[in-house]
Design an enzyme around this catalytic site. Structure first.
Site, PDB file in Angstrom:
ATOM      1  N   HIS A 164     -44.205   0.499 -52.238  1.00  0.00           N
ATOM      2  CA  HIS A 164     -45.340   0.441 -51.315  1.00  0.00           C
ATOM      3  C   HIS A 164     -46.179   1.702 -51.353  1.00  0.00           C
ATOM      4  CE1 HIS A 164     -48.218  -0.852 -48.511  1.00  0.00           C
ATOM      5  NE2 HIS A 164     -48.166   0.379 -48.070  1.00  0.00           N
ATOM      6  N   TYR A 198     -50.927   3.381 -52.199  1.00  0.00           N
ATOM      7  CA  TYR A 198     -51.859   4.372 -51.635  1.00  0.00           C
ATOM      8  C   TYR A 198     -52.136   5.492 -52.625  1.00  0.00           C
ATOM      9  CZ  TYR A 198     -51.069   1.498 -47.655  1.00  0.00           C
ATOM     10  OH  TYR A 198     -50.978   0.401 -46.850  1.00  0.00           O
ATOM     11  N   HIS A 207     -53.933 -11.283 -52.819  1.00  0.00           N
ATOM     12  CA  HIS A 207     -54.105 -10.045 -52.036  1.00  0.00           C
ATOM     13  C   HIS A 207     -54.311  -8.842 -52.947  1.00  0.00           C
ATOM     14  CE1 HIS A 207     -53.029  -6.573 -49.563  1.00  0.00           C
ATOM     15  NE2 HIS A 207     -51.924  -6.383 -50.281  1.00  0.00           N
ATOM     16  N   PHE A 208     -53.420  -8.676 -53.920  1.00  0.00           N
ATOM     17  CA  PHE A 208     -53.519  -7.385 -54.612  1.00  0.00           C
ATOM     18  C   PHE A 208     -54.591  -7.351 -55.688  1.00  0.00           C
ATOM     19  CE2 PHE A 208     -49.503  -8.960 -56.790  1.00  0.00           C
ATOM     20  CZ  PHE A 208     -49.948  -8.945 -58.101  1.00  0.00           C
ATOM     21  N   HIS A 209     -55.142  -8.505 -56.054  1.00  0.00           N
ATOM     22  CA  HIS A 209     -56.285  -8.426 -56.974  1.00  0.00           C
ATOM     23  C   HIS A 209     -57.570  -8.014 -56.257  1.00  0.00           C
ATOM     24  CE1 HIS A 209     -53.560 -10.298 -59.835  1.00  0.00           C
ATOM     25  NE2 HIS A 209     -54.381  -9.891 -60.770  1.00  0.00           N
ATOM     26  N   ARG A 265     -45.839 -17.728 -57.173  1.00  0.00           N
ATOM     27  CA  ARG A 265     -46.286 -16.669 -58.072  1.00  0.00           C
ATOM     28  C   ARG A 265     -45.230 -16.493 -59.160  1.00  0.00           C
ATOM     29  NH1 ARG A 265     -45.133 -10.652 -55.436  1.00  0.00           N
ATOM     30  NH2 ARG A 265     -46.050 -10.066 -57.428  1.00  0.00           N
ATOM     31  N   ARG A 266     -45.558 -15.777 -60.228  1.00  0.00           N
ATOM     32  CA  ARG A 266     -44.613 -15.425 -61.283  1.00  0.00           C
ATOM     33  C   ARG A 266     -43.859 -16.641 -61.835  1.00  0.00           C
ATOM     34  NH1 ARG A 266     -42.129  -9.644 -59.127  1.00  0.00           N
ATOM     35  NH2 ARG A 266     -43.783  -8.450 -60.085  1.00  0.00           N
TER      36      ARG A 266
HETATM   37 FE1  HAS Z   1     -50.566  -4.721 -50.135  1.00  0.00          FE
HETATM   38  C1  HAS Z   1     -48.067  -6.741 -51.407  1.00  0.00           C
HETATM   39  C2  HAS Z   1     -49.418  -5.298 -46.964  1.00  0.00           C
HETATM   40  C3  HAS Z   1     -52.944  -2.571 -48.870  1.00  0.00           C
HETATM   41  C4  HAS Z   1     -51.264  -3.635 -53.307  1.00  0.00           C
HETATM   42  N1  HAS Z   1     -49.825  -5.134 -51.992  1.00  0.00           N
HETATM   43  C5  HAS Z   1     -48.823  -6.007 -52.307  1.00  0.00           C
HETATM   44  C6  HAS Z   1     -48.621  -6.021 -53.723  1.00  0.00           C
HETATM   45  C7  HAS Z   1     -49.511  -5.118 -54.262  1.00  0.00           C
HETATM   46  C8  HAS Z   1     -50.263  -4.568 -53.163  1.00  0.00           C
HETATM   47  C9  HAS Z   1     -49.673  -4.751 -55.717  1.00  0.00           C
HETATM   48  O1  HAS Z   1     -46.850  -6.324 -45.664  1.00  0.00           O
HETATM   49  C10 HAS Z   1     -47.639  -6.925 -54.479  1.00  0.00           C
HETATM   50  C11 HAS Z   1     -46.304  -6.326 -54.745  1.00  0.00           C
HETATM   51  C12 HAS Z   1     -45.473  -7.321 -55.498  1.00  0.00           C
HETATM   52  O2  HAS Z   1     -45.682  -7.492 -56.705  1.00  0.00           O
HETATM   53  O3  HAS Z   1     -44.632  -7.977 -54.890  1.00  0.00           O
HETATM   54  N2  HAS Z   1     -51.109  -4.102 -48.262  1.00  0.00           N
HETATM   55  C13 HAS Z   1     -50.537  -4.482 -47.106  1.00  0.00           C
HETATM   56  C14 HAS Z   1     -51.249  -3.868 -45.981  1.00  0.00           C
HETATM   57  C15 HAS Z   1     -52.248  -3.099 -46.531  1.00  0.00           C
HETATM   58  C16 HAS Z   1     -52.145  -3.239 -47.965  1.00  0.00           C
HETATM   59  C17 HAS Z   1     -50.970  -4.036 -44.528  1.00  0.00           C
HETATM   60  N3  HAS Z   1     -51.865  -3.390 -50.923  1.00  0.00           N
HETATM   61  C18 HAS Z   1     -52.740  -2.593 -50.230  1.00  0.00           C
HETATM   62  C19 HAS Z   1     -53.454  -1.735 -51.134  1.00  0.00           C
HETATM   63  C20 HAS Z   1     -52.976  -2.036 -52.396  1.00  0.00           C
HETATM   64  C21 HAS Z   1     -51.978  -3.079 -52.239  1.00  0.00           C
HETATM   65  C22 HAS Z   1     -54.482  -0.721 -50.732  1.00  0.00           C
HETATM   66  C23 HAS Z   1     -53.335  -1.479 -53.722  1.00  0.00           C
HETATM   67  C24 HAS Z   1     -54.198  -0.516 -53.944  1.00  0.00           C
HETATM   68  N4  HAS Z   1     -49.074  -5.826 -49.341  1.00  0.00           N
HETATM   69  C25 HAS Z   1     -48.725  -5.874 -48.027  1.00  0.00           C
HETATM   70  C26 HAS Z   1     -47.485  -6.653 -47.869  1.00  0.00           C
HETATM   71  C27 HAS Z   1     -47.100  -7.060 -49.137  1.00  0.00           C
HETATM   72  C28 HAS Z   1     -48.100  -6.531 -50.030  1.00  0.00           C
HETATM   73  C29 HAS Z   1     -46.751  -6.944 -46.634  1.00  0.00           C
HETATM   74  C30 HAS Z   1     -45.851  -7.888 -49.508  1.00  0.00           C
HETATM   75  C31 HAS Z   1     -46.167  -9.312 -49.578  1.00  0.00           C
HETATM   76  C32 HAS Z   1     -45.008 -10.133 -50.042  1.00  0.00           C
HETATM   77  O4  HAS Z   1     -44.553 -10.997 -49.271  1.00  0.00           O
HETATM   78  O5  HAS Z   1     -44.511  -9.948 -51.172  1.00  0.00           O
HETATM   79  C33 HAS Z   1     -53.226  -2.235 -45.742  1.00  0.00           C
HETATM   80  O6  HAS Z   1     -53.175  -0.902 -46.232  1.00  0.00           O
HETATM   81  C34 HAS Z   1     -54.622  -2.758 -45.808  1.00  0.00           C
HETATM   82  C35 HAS Z   1     -55.551  -1.994 -44.891  1.00  0.00           C
HETATM   83  C36 HAS Z   1     -56.983  -2.287 -45.236  1.00  0.00           C
HETATM   84  C37 HAS Z   1     -57.935  -2.562 -44.365  1.00  0.00           C
HETATM   85  C38 HAS Z   1     -59.320  -2.862 -44.862  1.00  0.00           C
HETATM   86  C39 HAS Z   1     -60.373  -1.834 -44.453  1.00  0.00           C
HETATM   87  C40 HAS Z   1     -61.675  -2.196 -45.083  1.00  0.00           C
HETATM   88  C41 HAS Z   1     -62.437  -1.361 -45.833  1.00  0.00           C
HETATM   89  C42 HAS Z   1     -63.673  -1.920 -46.482  1.00  0.00           C
HETATM   90  C43 HAS Z   1     -64.871  -1.778 -45.574  1.00  0.00           C
HETATM   91  C44 HAS Z   1     -66.075  -2.344 -46.200  1.00  0.00           C
HETATM   92  C45 HAS Z   1     -67.293  -1.823 -46.048  1.00  0.00           C
HETATM   93  C46 HAS Z   1     -68.407  -2.509 -46.729  1.00  0.00           C
HETATM   94  C47 HAS Z   1     -67.630  -0.592 -45.266  1.00  0.00           C
HETATM   95  C48 HAS Z   1     -57.677  -2.624 -42.912  1.00  0.00           C
HETATM   96  C49 HAS Z   1     -62.139   0.093 -46.030  1.00  0.00           C
HETATM   97  C50 HAS Z   1     -69.148  -3.323 -45.717  1.00  0.00           C
HETATM   98  C51 HAS Z   1     -68.810  -4.732 -45.840  1.00  0.00           C
HETATM   99  C52 HAS Z   1     -68.965  -5.651 -44.847  1.00  0.00           C
HETATM  100  C53 HAS Z   1     -68.945  -7.099 -45.154  1.00  0.00           C
HETATM  101  C54 HAS Z   1     -69.069  -5.299 -43.411  1.00  0.00           C
HETATM  102 CU    CU Z   2     -46.570  -2.872 -49.494  1.00  0.00          CU
END
Ligand code: HAS
Ligand code: CU
Length: 556
Positions: free
Chosen positions: A219, A223, A380-382, A443-444
């Site tokens: 995890h 980051y 999600h991760f793409h 998946r996979r």
């Molecule tokens: Fe994740 C699985 C939870 C962030 C990557 N994640 C994965 C896997 C990868 C990955 C590679 O809780 C798969 C692993 C595998 O092969 O099994 N992830 C989260 C959560 C966050 C999160 C809570 N993940 C990431 C990031 C990654 C990444 C960053 C890569 C760089 N993820 C999980 C969980 C799994 C998981 C479970 C396991 C699932 C399972 O069952 O296997 C948080 O950090 C996300 C927080 C992000 C936000 C978004 C803020 C928005 C922003 C954009 C603003 C846009 C603007 C433009 C200003 C709260 C900053 C304006 C646009 C408008 C339209 C207004």
């Molecule tokens: Cu994670």
């Protein structure tokens, strides 16, 4: 700032080498959608087996490409902002270790001796060359921190008492220290479990322990990929969006990096909600911390939006009173100066919004049980690592290559369209994968020869449309990459027109508070390590109750 000599060569190598490999990585991504939709029905295509291709796709894209580009960007950031030379010997050792390690792991994967996927935990077992190669890559990647960045940072602080270190340096330094901490559990796993089994020194080991150690790294590593993109969003994007823009708040940005220091680690069990043998309440604690680690990204969303709004409104008085109309003034597709980079960041941000929402779905313990091990997760991760992270890395690679080689960006029009094709393709891909995932699409799995094959007793017609939509999406993504690659290699092979330099457009901060607590790293890291250890002691206790190395044979 002029850059010449071997340090320049190393940084260029750290960009170009992984990008050449990325061509294979992306090719195998496209093969995935073809396999899964049943367009390629063989388990083995052109001599590459299904899981072998999936391993190549994951390892090249998220382990090799990310790590090397982060080191290259970090080197350039430290060089440019601290104005202190990097040591050629250190740089060469780091680079060569990464190259040799990558080639060893690549050999094992291409030879079909490491079909263990990019998560490589036990009971899958690879050839020792895969683990030793990966270890060399990781060792190479931490060397600049110890022998170049940290000494230069300490010297800079001595020379500038009371001053804040430049924000980009702060972010990259914090990120790499986190990197060293997160490597500890995976190194233990590789050294004491995977390599001994792989060498045949022991015949069996403990799979639950292996998964737990892996995810304690797996995890936080997301980051490690994300924070360099955040550095770019805080320093470069606000500046180039108008040419004279500002970052809304410097302290908010530093606070975000420090929140990641605290909350990136005690969360890995959210990948193991279905792991038998770990007490539910420990998983729930990790679920709460996971919701906590979303907070710095939410702050980032607001700070980046506020910086864009401030910068646009100061430049264009006619939109000053608008609530949303100012969004139309963002240069989404502009060839002027450095504005082409805006398209990479904006397309990335739009994707990351989706990635954040789906991340919170994943994190929500009971909801996870619906989506776990389905195509929802790759969806999600793409949009996270395959979205914002990849787009900002592709953008900054092109940018750095043009500066370091003293060349103009060629085919700039293609370079500006590329991220939007990528964005559109990923959005469609994410839609298809998420919705199908909610309907149980695994998946996979080579679904093309099972669930999507009308001749199979497992046939599930309701998934067919989504798998076909993913093929269409994959095609658009690849087209985006091809556009980018034409511009990238066109630039590399064009004649030199300037001297080699490195510089980054940098936005000054509108609110530039002193905030001394945000500039002392040690206390934050102490609390971070404590939280990490405390949150894992009970889980490690659970999985080792029957013995640390209790037995379960591995698979080749
Ligand atoms: Fe994740 C699985 C939870 C962030 C990557 N994640 C994965 C896997 C990868 C990955 C590679 O809780 C798969 C692993 C595998 O092969 O099994 N992830 C989260 C959560 C966050 C999160 C809570 N993940 C990431 C990031 C990654 C990444 C960053 C890569 C760089 N993820 C999980 C969980 C799994 C998981 C479970 C396991 C699932 C399972 O069952 O296997 C948080 O950090 C996300 C927080 C992000 C936000 C978004 C803020 C928005 C922003 C954009 C603003 C846009 C603007 C433009 C200003 C709260 C900053 C304006 C646009 C408008 C339209 C207004
Ligand atoms: Cu994670």
């Amino acid at each position: 700032m002029r850059v010449e000599g071997s340090v320049k060569t190393v940084i260029l190598g750290e960009i170009i080498f992984p990008i050449v490999l990325l061509i294979f990585g992306i090719y195998h991504g496209f093969m995935q959608v073809l396999y899964r939709a049943g367009i390629i029905k063989d388990m083995s295509f052109l001599g590459i087996e299904y899981y072998q291709g999936l391993t190549l796709h994951g390892v090249i894209n998220v382990i090799v490409f990310t790590t090397m580009i982060i080191v290259a960007f970090g080197n350039a950031v430290f060089l440019y902002y601290l104005k202190k030379p990097l040591r050629p010997a250190v740089q060469w050792v780091s680079f060569l270790l990464m190259v040799v390690g990558t080639l060893m792991a690549a050999w094992a994967m291409f030879a079909g001796k490491a079909n263990v996927l990019y998560t490589f935990y036990y009971p899958l077992i690879a050839h020792p060359a895969f683990y030793i190669g990966a270890a060399l890559l990781l060792v190479g990647s931490v060397i600049p921190l110890f022998f170049d960045w940290a000494p230069n940072y300490i010297a800079w602080r001595k020379e500038h008492p009371g001053e804040k270190v430049p924000l980009a340096v702060f972010g990259m330094l914090v990120n790499h220290i986190m990197w060293v901490i997160m490597l500890v559990p995976v190194v233990i796993e590789v050294v004491f479990q995977l390599i001994p089994v792989s060498l045949g020194l022991i015949s069996e080991t403990n799979p639950s322990l292996s998964r737990t150690l892996f995810w304690a790294f797996g995890h936080p590593v997301v980051y490690f990929w994300l924070l360099p993109a955040y550095v770019m969003l805080y320093t470069i994007l606000p500046k180039i969006v108008t040419g004279e823009g500002k970052l809304y708040s410097d302290s908010a940005a530093r606070f975000v990096f420090l929140l990641f220091v605290l909350f990136s680690f005690p969360v890995g069990l959210h990948h193991q909600y279905t792991e038998p043998g770990i007490t539910n309440s420990y998983k729930l604690i990790h679920a709460f911390f996971t919701l906590g680690v979303a907070v710095p990204s939410l702050i980032t969303a607001f700070t980046v939006a506020a910086s864009l709004e401030y910068s646009i409104k100061s430049k264009y008085p006619e939109v000053r009173n608008s609530l949303f109309y100012w969004w139309t003034k963002i240069p989404y597709i502009s060839l002027e100066g450095d504005k082409w980079l805006v398209s990479y960041f904006m397309a990335g941000l739009f994707l990351f919004l989706v990635g954040g929402i789906t991340g919170i779905v994943n994190a929500s313990y009971n909801v996870n049980l619906v989506v776990h091990n389905t195509s929802f997760v790759p969806g999600h991760f793409h949009t996270t690592v395959g979205g914002l992270v990849t787009l900002s890395f592709l953008g900054i690679s092109l940018y750095m290559v043009s500066k370091l080689m003293g060349k103009d960006i060629k085919f700039k029009g293609l370079a500006v369209i590329a991220p939007w094709l990528w964005w559109q393709g990923m959005l469609i891909f994410e839609y298809a994968m998420s919705v199908a995932g909610i309907h149980g699409f695994p998946r996979r799995t080579n679904t093309g020869i099972s669930y999507l094959n009308p001749d199979s007793p497992l046939y599930r017609p309701e998934w067919v449309g989504y798998a076909e939509l993913s093929v269409f999406a994959g095609f658009i993504i690849v087209l985006g990459f091809v556009f980018w690659a034409i511009s990238f290699f066109g630039t590399i092979f064009s004649p030199k027109v300037r001297e080699s330099t490195i510089e980054f457009p940098t936005a000054p901060a509108l609110h530039d508070e002193k905030a001394p607590a945000l500039n002392r790293l040690t206390p934050w890291f102490i609390v971070s390590v404590l939280l990490f250890v405390l949150s894992y002691v009970p889980a490690i206790y659970d999985v080792t109750k029957r013995g640390v190395f209790f037995d379960s044979p591995g698979y080749n």
